[in-house]
Design a protein around this motif. Structure first.
Motif, PDB file in Angstrom:
ATOM      1  N   GLY A1118       0.879  -1.266   0.046  1.00 50.42           N
ATOM      2  CA  GLY A1118       0.148   0.137  -0.049  1.00 50.42           C
ATOM      3  C   GLY A1118       0.758   1.188   0.066  1.00 50.42           C
ATOM      4  N   LEU A1119       2.122   1.224   0.070  1.00 52.01           N
ATOM      5  CA  LEU A1119       2.928   2.212   0.246  1.00 52.01           C
ATOM      6  C   LEU A1119       4.032   2.092  -0.761  1.00 52.01           C
ATOM      7  CD1 LEU A1119       3.479   2.678   4.117  1.00 52.01           C
ATOM      8  CD2 LEU A1119       1.788   3.832   2.731  1.00 52.01           C
ATOM      9  N   ARG A1120       4.672   3.237  -1.276  1.00 47.37           N
ATOM     10  CA  ARG A1120       5.659   3.221  -2.299  1.00 47.37           C
ATOM     11  C   ARG A1120       6.936   2.790  -1.642  1.00 47.37           C
ATOM     12  NH1 ARG A1120       4.965   8.573  -6.054  1.00 47.37           N
ATOM     13  NH2 ARG A1120       2.715   8.004  -6.866  1.00 47.37           N
ATOM     14  N   GLU A1121       7.295   3.303  -0.557  1.00 47.86           N
ATOM     15  CA  GLU A1121       8.486   3.034   0.399  1.00 47.86           C
ATOM     16  C   GLU A1121       8.091   2.358   1.662  1.00 47.86           C
ATOM     17  OE1 GLU A1121      11.585   3.358  -0.804  1.00 47.86           O
ATOM     18  OE2 GLU A1121      10.989   4.169  -2.507  1.00 47.86           O
ATOM     19  N   PRO A1122       9.001   1.519   1.953  1.00 46.47           N
ATOM     20  CA  PRO A1122       8.611   0.548   3.432  1.00 46.47           C
ATOM     21  C   PRO A1122       8.515   1.800   4.542  1.00 46.47           C
ATOM     22  CG  PRO A1122      10.465  -0.313   2.381  1.00 46.47           C
ATOM     23  CD  PRO A1122      10.046   1.053   1.465  1.00 46.47           C
ATOM     24  N   PHE A1123       7.415   1.612   5.465  1.00 47.11           N
ATOM     25  CA  PHE A1123       7.387   2.533   6.707  1.00 47.11           C
ATOM     26  C   PHE A1123       8.384   2.421   7.554  1.00 47.11           C
ATOM     27  CE2 PHE A1123       5.429   3.457  10.726  1.00 47.11           C
ATOM     28  CZ  PHE A1123       5.427   4.823  10.682  1.00 47.11           C
ATOM     29  N   ALA A1124       9.185   3.454   7.770  1.00 47.74           N
ATOM     30  CA  ALA A1124      10.546   3.342   8.691  1.00 47.74           C
ATOM     31  C   ALA A1124      10.274   4.059   9.970  1.00 47.74           C
ATOM     32  CB  ALA A1124      11.734   3.875   8.103  1.00 47.74           C
ATOM     33  N   ILE A1125      10.774   3.592  11.130  1.00 48.29           N
ATOM     34  CA  ILE A1125      10.710   4.184  12.306  1.00 48.29           C
ATOM     35  C   ILE A1125      12.059   4.269  13.027  1.00 48.29           C
ATOM     36  CG2 ILE A1125       9.719   4.230  14.829  1.00 48.29           C
ATOM     37  CD1 ILE A1125       7.584   2.332  13.649  1.00 48.29           C
ATOM     38  N   ASP A1126      12.580   5.631  12.951  1.00 48.30           N
ATOM     39  CA  ASP A1126      14.010   5.783  13.579  1.00 48.30           C
ATOM     40  C   ASP A1126      13.641   5.710  15.020  1.00 48.30           C
ATOM     41  OD1 ASP A1126      15.467   5.893  11.195  1.00 48.30           O
ATOM     42  OD2 ASP A1126      14.571   8.022  10.919  1.00 48.30           O
ATOM     43  N   VAL A1127      13.999   4.632  15.804  1.00 45.42           N
ATOM     44  CA  VAL A1127      13.744   4.534  17.146  1.00 45.42           C
ATOM     45  C   VAL A1127      14.664   5.359  18.012  1.00 45.42           C
ATOM     46  CG1 VAL A1127      13.618   2.717  19.026  1.00 45.42           C
ATOM     47  CG2 VAL A1127      13.075   2.279  16.764  1.00 45.42           C
ATOM     48  N   ASP A1128      15.946   5.394  17.795  1.00 46.33           N
ATOM     49  CA  ASP A1128      16.828   6.280  18.222  1.00 46.33           C
ATOM     50  C   ASP A1128      17.947   6.699  17.681  1.00 46.33           C
ATOM     51  OD1 ASP A1128      18.309   7.701  20.400  1.00 46.33           O
ATOM     52  OD2 ASP A1128      18.649   5.556  21.646  1.00 46.33           O
ATOM     53  N   GLN A1129      18.379   8.168  17.652  1.00 48.73           N
ATOM     54  CA  GLN A1129      19.386   8.611  17.041  1.00 48.73           C
ATOM     55  C   GLN A1129      20.639   8.264  17.655  1.00 48.73           C
ATOM     56  OE1 GLN A1129      19.385   9.816  13.996  1.00 48.73           O
ATOM     57  NE2 GLN A1129      17.014   9.819  13.650  1.00 48.73           N
ATOM     58  N   ARG A1130      20.633   7.680  18.804  1.00 50.27           N
ATOM     59  CA  ARG A1130      22.262   7.578  19.297  1.00 50.27           C
ATOM     60  C   ARG A1130      22.608   6.254  18.691  1.00 50.27           C
ATOM     61  NH1 ARG A1130      21.511   5.253  24.491  1.00 50.27           N
ATOM     62  NH2 ARG A1130      19.455   4.730  23.972  1.00 50.27           N
ATOM     63  N   ASN A1131      23.980   6.354  18.907  1.00 50.49           N
ATOM     64  CA  ASN A1131      24.829   5.212  18.473  1.00 50.49           C
ATOM     65  C   ASN A1131      24.622   3.917  19.613  1.00 50.49           C
ATOM     66  OD1 ASN A1131      26.501   3.374  17.276  1.00 50.49           O
ATOM     67  ND2 ASN A1131      28.620   4.623  18.236  1.00 50.49           N
ATOM     68  N   LEU A1132      24.025   3.044  19.087  1.00 52.98           N
ATOM     69  CA  LEU A1132      23.709   1.970  20.107  1.00 52.98           C
ATOM     70  C   LEU A1132      24.817   0.666  19.775  1.00 52.98           C
ATOM     71  CD1 LEU A1132      19.640   1.555  19.827  1.00 52.98           C
ATOM     72  CD2 LEU A1132      21.092   2.607  21.609  1.00 52.98           C
ATOM     73  N   LEU A1254      21.662  -1.568  30.228  1.00 53.17           N
ATOM     74  CA  LEU A1254      22.120  -0.284  31.365  1.00 53.17           C
ATOM     75  C   LEU A1254      21.138   0.659  31.228  1.00 53.17           C
ATOM     76  CD1 LEU A1254      25.792  -0.184  30.487  1.00 53.17           C
ATOM     77  CD2 LEU A1254      24.677  -1.193  32.176  1.00 53.17           C
ATOM     78  N   THR A1255      20.778   1.356  32.167  1.00 54.32           N
ATOM     79  CA  THR A1255      19.954   2.737  32.223  1.00 54.32           C
ATOM     80  C   THR A1255      20.644   3.680  31.928  1.00 54.32           C
ATOM     81  OG1 THR A1255      18.591   1.511  34.062  1.00 54.32           O
ATOM     82  CG2 THR A1255      18.348   3.974  33.712  1.00 54.32           C
ATOM     83  N   VAL A1256      20.503   4.407  30.735  1.00 58.36           N
ATOM     84  CA  VAL A1256      21.144   5.315  30.050  1.00 58.36           C
ATOM     85  C   VAL A1256      20.447   6.535  30.097  1.00 58.36           C
ATOM     86  CG1 VAL A1256      22.765   3.898  28.842  1.00 58.36           C
ATOM     87  CG2 VAL A1256      20.885   4.829  27.923  1.00 58.36           C
ATOM     88  N   PRO A1257      21.031   8.020  29.882  1.00 63.52           N
ATOM     89  CA  PRO A1257      20.076   8.981  29.860  1.00 63.52           C
ATOM     90  C   PRO A1257      18.974   9.013  28.554  1.00 63.52           C
ATOM     91  CG  PRO A1257      22.295   9.570  30.079  1.00 63.52           C
ATOM     92  CD  PRO A1257      22.510   8.077  29.777  1.00 63.52           C
ATOM     93  N   PRO A1258      17.861   9.525  28.876  1.00 68.60           N
ATOM     94  CA  PRO A1258      16.702   9.516  27.799  1.00 68.60           C
ATOM     95  C   PRO A1258      17.218   9.531  26.633  1.00 68.60           C
ATOM     96  CG  PRO A1258      16.376  10.950  29.650  1.00 68.60           C
ATOM     97  CD  PRO A1258      17.596  10.706  29.896  1.00 68.60           C
ATOM     98  N   MET A1259      16.684   9.017  25.765  1.00 69.03           N
ATOM     99  CA  MET A1259      17.096   8.570  24.298  1.00 69.03           C
ATOM    100  C   MET A1259      16.515  10.061  23.497  1.00 69.03           C
ATOM    101  SD  MET A1259      14.586   5.869  22.876  1.00 69.03           S
ATOM    102  CE  MET A1259      12.838   5.833  23.081  1.00 69.03           C
ATOM    103  N   SER A1260      17.210  10.055  22.202  1.00 66.48           N
ATOM    104  CA  SER A1260      16.923  11.026  20.996  1.00 66.48           C
ATOM    105  C   SER A1260      16.237  10.343  20.214  1.00 66.48           C
ATOM    106  CB  SER A1260      18.255  11.741  20.917  1.00 66.48           C
ATOM    107  OG  SER A1260      17.903  12.457  19.527  1.00 66.48           O
ATOM    108  N   ALA A1261      14.947  10.589  19.627  1.00 69.34           N
ATOM    109  CA  ALA A1261      14.378  10.213  18.610  1.00 69.34           C
ATOM    110  C   ALA A1261      13.926  10.959  17.559  1.00 69.34           C
ATOM    111  CB  ALA A1261      13.247   9.265  19.413  1.00 69.34           C
ATOM    112  N   THR A1262      13.864  10.540  16.473  1.00 62.41           N
ATOM    113  CA  THR A1262      12.933  11.341  15.518  1.00 62.41           C
ATOM    114  C   THR A1262      11.588  11.453  15.740  1.00 62.41           C
ATOM    115  OG1 THR A1262      14.866  10.859  13.798  1.00 62.41           O
ATOM    116  CG2 THR A1262      12.766  11.922  12.981  1.00 62.41           C
ATOM    117  N   PRO A1263      11.156  12.578  15.915  1.00 64.85           N
ATOM    118  CA  PRO A1263       9.483  12.537  16.308  1.00 64.85           C
ATOM    119  C   PRO A1263       8.703  12.197  14.916  1.00 64.85           C
ATOM    120  CG  PRO A1263      10.339  14.739  16.132  1.00 64.85           C
ATOM    121  CD  PRO A1263      11.436  14.073  15.932  1.00 64.85           C
TER     122      PRO A1263
END
Length: 1361
Positions: A1118-1132, A1254-1263
């Motif tokens: 139903g979509l031209r491109e896959p639906f992508a969710i950037d969960v976190d911008q940090r380097n995991l 580990l519990t790390v500081p709050p993550m950065s995510a693309t809204p």
């Protein structure tokens, strides 16, 4: 024991209590000792009547003059009329005043054996005594109060003037004078008494020892080798030190009985092989306050090393140290002292000073022989006296409200006072006097003597303070002497002039003329620091003159209040010691307490263990593998021990280690002189045996490594080597074999290196061989010794390894019975819990009430009952009236779940606990009966008798349900065995999961077992006993795991596997919801963590992008491109563990990363919501021949994921766990595992990398507009981050150059290392072997269908990282 009339009806509170005669202890002697002692009982107690019952009326035949009293109301009320059932005079005795200072005394004429006493009120009157105390004396002086149950006993008396109330004495007394002290009397009248004393005549030879002379009993032969002894005697003394008997031998054997600090000390040594005779020394102490100048009876019974040591009816059983059984004495046994230096010898040992009677040694009457001059008595300086010389002490007993006022010299310039005192209290006022111009105080403060002298003048106040001693509240007599005069004061303690304390403070003393001892309650300007005293005093000196206490008693001198003259009623409440398991007893005058610190036990008497009985019990408290303290017999005599508990999926292993090093070398041994290796454990042998007895299975690995050292088989059948197990029994079989089979494991399996022998070592080869196996016959375990006998030849060597003892299961913990009808029950032997009783068990029921158990005595009883759905009752009666404790639960207990009940009753308190959450307790009365005496059988599951309450309930108060792990005083009752032969009761109990299923975590299912339950973790991503152990795997570059959701594509899959797959994934495999969970850690990016493909273009992917950020891609059409969710911008890809939980239902997607709150997303409206025809799940890398996203593969699939994955679960499927299991099976069996939906390629090694993130500081995510609001998200400072273009470009260029150089060097090193370590003759390719064997087989099938047999170990894995 004290007894009274039988109660009229069941359960009514008895006025008095009937007790059985004899000691209330279990027999502890062996049969030979019991029989031998029985044969000597007449000679030991020959002075007492043995042919007739000791129950004659002793008071009635006496003349009127034998009765005296404190006072008489009138001549018709004289004490001579106080005879039972007589009506002479006014019908009995009544005193002038009815108060607590009155007494009635009887002189029996001679010393008699007294067994009972009876009382009546005054005939046809309102005068009677409701409660009284009994004193006795040989001389009419120095009275002793009758004791029972650790207290000065108050007998219950009469409730009218006519009925007689009789009491049997718990311990018969021998006396001439009896004195009755009324404690309470009729409220309608006054004190009135008629009495009868029951007993019989008593005769004994008495010898008076003056502290100098000793009686020597010489043996018929010079040296005696004695295997059994019975020594009996009675003694009385006012000294606290003195040797009563002693014998010794030249070989170091000895026996000594002596008084030490007014306690009786028995020292005995039968000898020892090790270090001479030192290790044979045994010392036992009993009794206290034995310097009271009253008779005490001692019996020592020895058979070999078993000894019974009895003092005044209280018996201690012990076993002597050392290895020998005979007491080797030379020439003689001495009584009254030590004529020669003995072993052990202490300087200044005193001889005994006092009286002895009825001395018997192995049937010989020593006192009779001495009277007939058949013994050596030459050491006596004067003629031997056969009459007891009485001392002339006059003790005074004080309680908290007492005082004694004595006159002294007034207006004198010197104070000189002295006295002896004994007490248990650390504080108290001993003496106080108002001086003419000040005060004098002698007090006991914190166990020290403190003297305060205060003199007040018009010009100035003067004060002198002295202090001496410590710990003086030890119950011993201590002497205090104080002299004070002008500018001088001296305090002397216990006659030690050298350590006297002096003061030269300026003083001017003028005596006041009056002294108060034991208390001062008047108002004064300078009151004492203490007001009262509890204890005894004697030898009182006032102004250097002995106090005339006889005149005080007559009322002609001084004054007193609430004191007892001519008696010391001190009681040692710590003897016998009611603090169990090594608890330390501490006492005051009125009570005792137990310090249980460091014992492993708790409660008022340190009776209840604080540890669980087994590792099995810890598991069912939700504990994991660890080292724990366990107490196999609970409150029994065995102490706690530390063990290792290994909680596996289906078993709980208990491990007890030993001190034998692995591969212990052995040389120089032969069949004639074997090398014996002692195996000692981290617990005593009794503790280890307790573990093996209750376990379901035990095993112990034993290994014999040899070179030219034979093991078992010999020409004559006697093995060269054997091992010793439980009970010191030799065993001639080896590990892997069984009892009675003199073979090793290879002989059983018929695979020995030399088939002519049954052990590898028996071939006597010149190469190293080994015989190893498990010893599994638990009745023989543990191994305590190994005797090796063939290592003395040239080049002969052996090495021995004895592994730890390992057991699993706990038959006691799961021992259960099911009661199916209200009338069903089990019965057991009478419960023995006289002074301490604890009961614990588990129950489950759906019935609203029922009796768990009950045991009855004459009037005593004990019962545990479910009285209502929320009430558990614990009731008992020890003779003071019924006591009931109830626990009220907040929720119903008849919920068909297991509940734990623990009840304890001791002489201090009673406690009831339910489920560790509810507790109630009740203190025992300060004075009263303490012994629980039962005689009926113990009934489990119903009342012991039918009561009115039962009849009202239709007789249906029996328990319906299950009872498990019933333990009473540390002994587990075998409910299962008894249930097998009892109608209406079934062995075992089902339904454990209703109580324990909550411990199965992470989706694990609780599975019922006969003796417990099991957490089935098959469908979870976890292992372990509670499905809480992470299952993780280490992936090298190129490693992948593939799970096929299409069962028809799996050739040869089993029926069960297909059924499981069909259950987890329906036939159409079209999904509208997914549940995804996994953890990962890596330092490399990009990578594909998980990819789920389909037979269409639909897929789900979780990837790490090049910058290390996490992305989820959905392509559902139903979509031209896959639906992508950037969960976190940090380097995991930072080497730290991270976890991801994702769920989708239709369009709603929820993702939780690590410990952060879930983020919510939504598929676009144009997107399809159905995941069509799900085909395969990939981990680490994708190798798919069907439809696939080429962009995804190009960007993220090469070289593949490197790192750890764990906890991987997709819609109830655990692909990584299945793959690791398959890898382990393939490696163990060395052939490919059976076909299954899962397969893997590359090197997959199980790892513990699945740690919690580990519990790390709050993550950065693309809204995601409209679904996630994180405008306030922060970028972590310590995390690696992507720097936008144009920012610090120069640094970026320099860093890039350095990175290229380092990368080139690393690539070169990796290439060289891989070249060096590659296998010769192996063709390396990215395809699996055999992929070209069939042209019709797809490349996908070839890759997945063939397992790479290579594995990497942990060292290789670490090198690769």
């Amino acid at each position: 024991m004290l007894r009274g009339p039988s109660p009229v009806c069941l359960r009514t509170t008895p006025a008095v209590k009937m007790h059985r005669q004899g000691p209330a202890q279990r027999p502890t002697l062996s049969l030979p000792l019991v029989l031998w002692i029985f044969c000597h009982v007449n000679s030991v107690h020959g002075a007492l009547p043995t042919t007739q019952k000791c129950d004659e009326a002793l008071a009635s035949p006496l003349p009127h003059t034998a009765f005296t009293s404190s006072s008489v109301f009138s001549s018709g009320y004289a004490p001579g009329y106080a005879k039972l059932n007589r009506r002479g005079g006014a019908g009995g005795w009544s005193p002038l005043d009815s108060d607590h200072y009155q007494w009635l005394q009887v002189d029996l004429g001679y010393r008699k054996q007294v067994s009972a006493i009876a009382t009546q009120g005054r005939y046809s009157s309102s005068d009677w005594t409701t409660q009284y105390r009994l004193l006795y004396s040989d001389t009419g002086r120095n009275w002793k109060a009758y004791h029972q149950d650790g207290n000065i006993w108050a007998f219950s008396g009469n409730s009218n003037s006519e009925s007689a109330v009789r009491h049997e004495l718990q311990q018969g007394i021998v006396t001439r004078f009896l004195r009755l002290i009324p404690v309470s009397w009729s409220e309608e009248g006054r004190i009135g008494l008629r009495i009868e004393v029951y007993g019989c005549s008593y005769w004994a030879d008495v010898i008076n020892f003056d502290g100098q002379g000793v009686i020597s009993y010489r043996f018929k032969v010079k040296k005696m080798k004695i295997i059994k002894d019975v020594i009996a005697l009675r003694f009385k003394t006012s000294e606290n030190e003195g040797v009563i008997l002693h014998g010794e031998g030249q070989q170091g054997d000895y026996i000594t009985l002596e008084l030490h600090k007014a306690k009786l000390l028995l020292q005995i040594n039968l000898g020892s092989n090790q270090y001479g005779s030192i290790l044979g020394h045994t010392s036992v102490t009993t009794g206290s306050l034995l310097d009271d100048n009253h008779w005490h009876a001692v019996v020592i019974e020895r058979y070999r090393r078993n000894v019974n040591f009895t003092l005044d009816g209280h018996t201690q059983h012990f076993r002597t140290n050392g290895e020998f059984d005979h007491l080797d004495l030379d020439y003689e046994l001495s009584f009254g002292g030590m004529p020669y230096s003995g072993k052990p010898v202490g300087g200044g040992r005193k001889n005994f000073k006092g009286c002895m009677e009825s001395i018997n040694y192995n049937g010989d009457n020593i006192t009779d022989l001495a009277r007939r001059k058949k013994l050596d008595t030459s050491s006596f300086q004067r003629n031997l006296s056969f009459a007891c010389v009485e001392t002339h002490t006059f003790p005074v007993f004080f309680n908290a409200t007492s005082f004694l006022q004595l006159p002294g010299r007034a207006n004198h310039d010197t104070v000189s006072v002295g006295f002896q005192f004994r007490t248990w209290n650390p504080d108290g006022l001993l003496l106080f006097s108002n001086l003419d111009d000040g005060t004098l105080e002698i007090s006991l403060e914190d166990g020290k003597i403190i003297v305060h002298i205060i003199v007040a003048t018009a010009a100035k106040n003067y004060r002198a303070d002295l202090q001496s001693g410590s710990g003086l509240n030890d119950g011993q007599w201590h002497a205090v002497r104080l002299v004070a005069k002008e500018n001088f004061a001296m305090l002397t303690l216990d006659g030690e002039e050298v350590s006297a304390v002096r003061s030269t403070s300026p003083l001017s003393i003028t005596t006041g003329g009056t002294y108060h001892l034991g208390g001062y309650f008047l108002q004064t300007l300078l009151p004492p620091s203490q007001r009262s005293y509890q204890g005894c005093m004697q030898a009182i000196l006032v102004d250097d003159q002995p106090a005339d206490l006889h005149a005080v008693e007559k009322g002609t001198v001084g004054a007193f209040e609430n004191i007892s003259l001519d008696m010391c009623a001190i009681i040692d409440r710590c003897m016998p010691n009611h603090c169990e398991h090594g608890g330390r007893c501490k006492q005051t005058w009125d009570s005792f307490s137990c310090n249980c610190d460091g014992t492993g036990y708790s409660g008022a008497t340190c009776h209840t263990s604080i540890h669980e009985p087994s590792c099995e019990a810890y598991k069912h408290l939700g504990r994991s593998s660890d080292t724990y303290w366990i107490d196999p017999d609970g409150s029994g005599p065995l102490g706690p021990l530390k063990v290792n508990c290994n909680m596996t999926e289906d078993k709980v292993w208990t491990t007890v280690v030993n001190n034998l090093p692995p591969r212990m070398p052995i040389t120089g041994s032969s069949r004639e002189r074997r090398a014996v290796l002692q195996v000692n454990y981290s617990a005593s042998m009794d503790q280890v045996i307790a573990i093996t007895t209750s376990a379901e299975h035990c095993e112990q690995q034993i290994t014999y490594s040899c070179r030219m050292s034979r093991l078992l088989n010999t020409p004559d059948g006697t093995p060269y080597t054997w091992w010793v197990g439980r009970g010191s029994e030799k065993h001639f079989y080896w590990g892997g074999s069984g009892p009675g089979i003199q073979k090793c494991a290879c002989g059983i399996n018929k695979n020995c290196t030399d088939p002519k022998y049954d052990c590898n070592c028996d071939a006597d080869a010149n190469q190293w061989r080994e015989d190893s196996g498990l010893l599994t016959y638990k009745e023989h375990l543990p191994v305590s010794q190994v005797a090796v006998g063939d290592t003395n030849r040239a080049r002969s060597e052996a090495k021995l390894t004895v592994g730890p003892l390992r057991c699993h299961g706990d038959n006691n913990y799961w021992n259960a019975a099911s009661f199916t009808t209200p009338s069903s029950y089990l019965h057991f032997a009478t419960f023995q819990g006289e002074t301490s009783a604890d009961i614990s068990f588990y129950f489950k029921t759906s019935a609203p009430y029922g009796v768990f158990l009950e045991n009855l005595g004459n009037t005593d009883f004990i019962r545990l009952e479910l009285k209502s759905p929320t009430v558990v009752s614990f009731s008992f009666d020890v003779g003071n009236g019924p006591v009931e404790l109830t626990v009220h639960a907040a929720a119903p207990l008849n919920d068909d779940q297991w509940h734990r009940v623990m009840a304890e009753r001791n002489i201090k308190e009673a406690v009831l606990r339910v489920d560790q959450a509810y507790r109630t307790s009740r203190l025992a009365p300060a004075q009263g009966h303490t012994r629980l005496e039962l005689f009926s059988q113990l009934y489990v599951g119903k009342p012991a008798v039918l009561t009115c309450q039962d009849s009202a309930a239709g007789g249906q108060r029996g328990f319906l349900g299950c009872i498990r792990a019933l333990r009473m005083n540390g002994v587990t009752l075998n409910l299962e065995e008894r249930a097998k032969v009892t109608p209406g009761v079934m062995s075992g109990c089902q339904g454990h999961c209703t109580s324990f299923g909550v411990y199965c975590r992470n989706g694990g299912k609780c599975v019922e077992r006969y003796n417990g339950y099991l957490c089935d973790c098959t469908t979870t991503a976890f292992n372990g006993p509670f499905c809480t152990k992470d299952v993780g795997g280490y992936f090298e570059a190129g490693t992948l795991v593939k799970y096929n959701f299409m069962p028809e594509a799996v050739h040869g899959a089993s029926k069960d596997t297909k059924a499981l797959t069909q259950q987890l994934m329906p036939n159409d495999v079209n999904l509208t919801k997914e549940e995804v969970t996994f953890s990962f850690s890596t330092s490399s990016a990009p990578a594909i963590l998980m990819y789920v493909s389909s037979k269409t273009q639909d897929y789900l992917a979780v990837v790490l992008r090049s910058n290390g950020s996490l992305q989820v891609r959905y392509n559902l059409g139903g979509l031209r491109e896959p639906f992508a969710i950037d969960v976190d911008q940090r380097n995991l890809a930072n080497g730290q563990p991270h976890s991801m939980n994702m769920s989708r239902h239709n369009r709603s997607i929820s993702i939780q990363l690590d410990h952060y709150p879930p983020a919510h997303y939504k598929l676009p409206d144009s997107s399809d919501i159905q995941f069509d025809l799900v085909k395969t799940l990939f981990l680490g890398k994708v190798y798919e021949t069907g439809p696939i996203d080429p962009v995804l593969i190009e960007r993220y699939n090469s070289p593949g994921f490197t790192g750890c994955l764990s906890r991987v679960q997709f819609n109830g499927v655990a692909p990584l766990k299945s793959a690791l299991r398959k890898a382990a099976e393939a490696q163990a069996d060395s052939y490919p595992a059976s076909a299954s939906p899962v397969s893997y390629q590359g090197k997959l090694v199980q790892s513990n990398c699945g740690a919690s993130p580990l519990t790390v500081p709050p993550m950065s995510a693309t809204p995601n507009p409209g679904s996630l609001d994180n405008t306030n998200a922060e970028i972590p400072l310590n995390e690696e981050r992507v720097i936008p273009d144009g920012v610090n470009r120069d640094s970026a260029i320099i860093g890039g150059i350095i990175a290229v150089v380092i990368f080139t060097i690393l690539c070169t090193l990796v290439f060289l290392i891989r070249y060096m370590f590659r296998h010769k003759g192996t063709y390396h390719t990215n395809e699996a072997k055999g992929s070209g064997e069939s042209a019709t087989e797809s490349a996908d099938t070839a890759i997945i269908g063939t397992d790479n047999p290579e594995t990497i170990d942990e060292s290789k894995k670490e090198w690769f990282i």
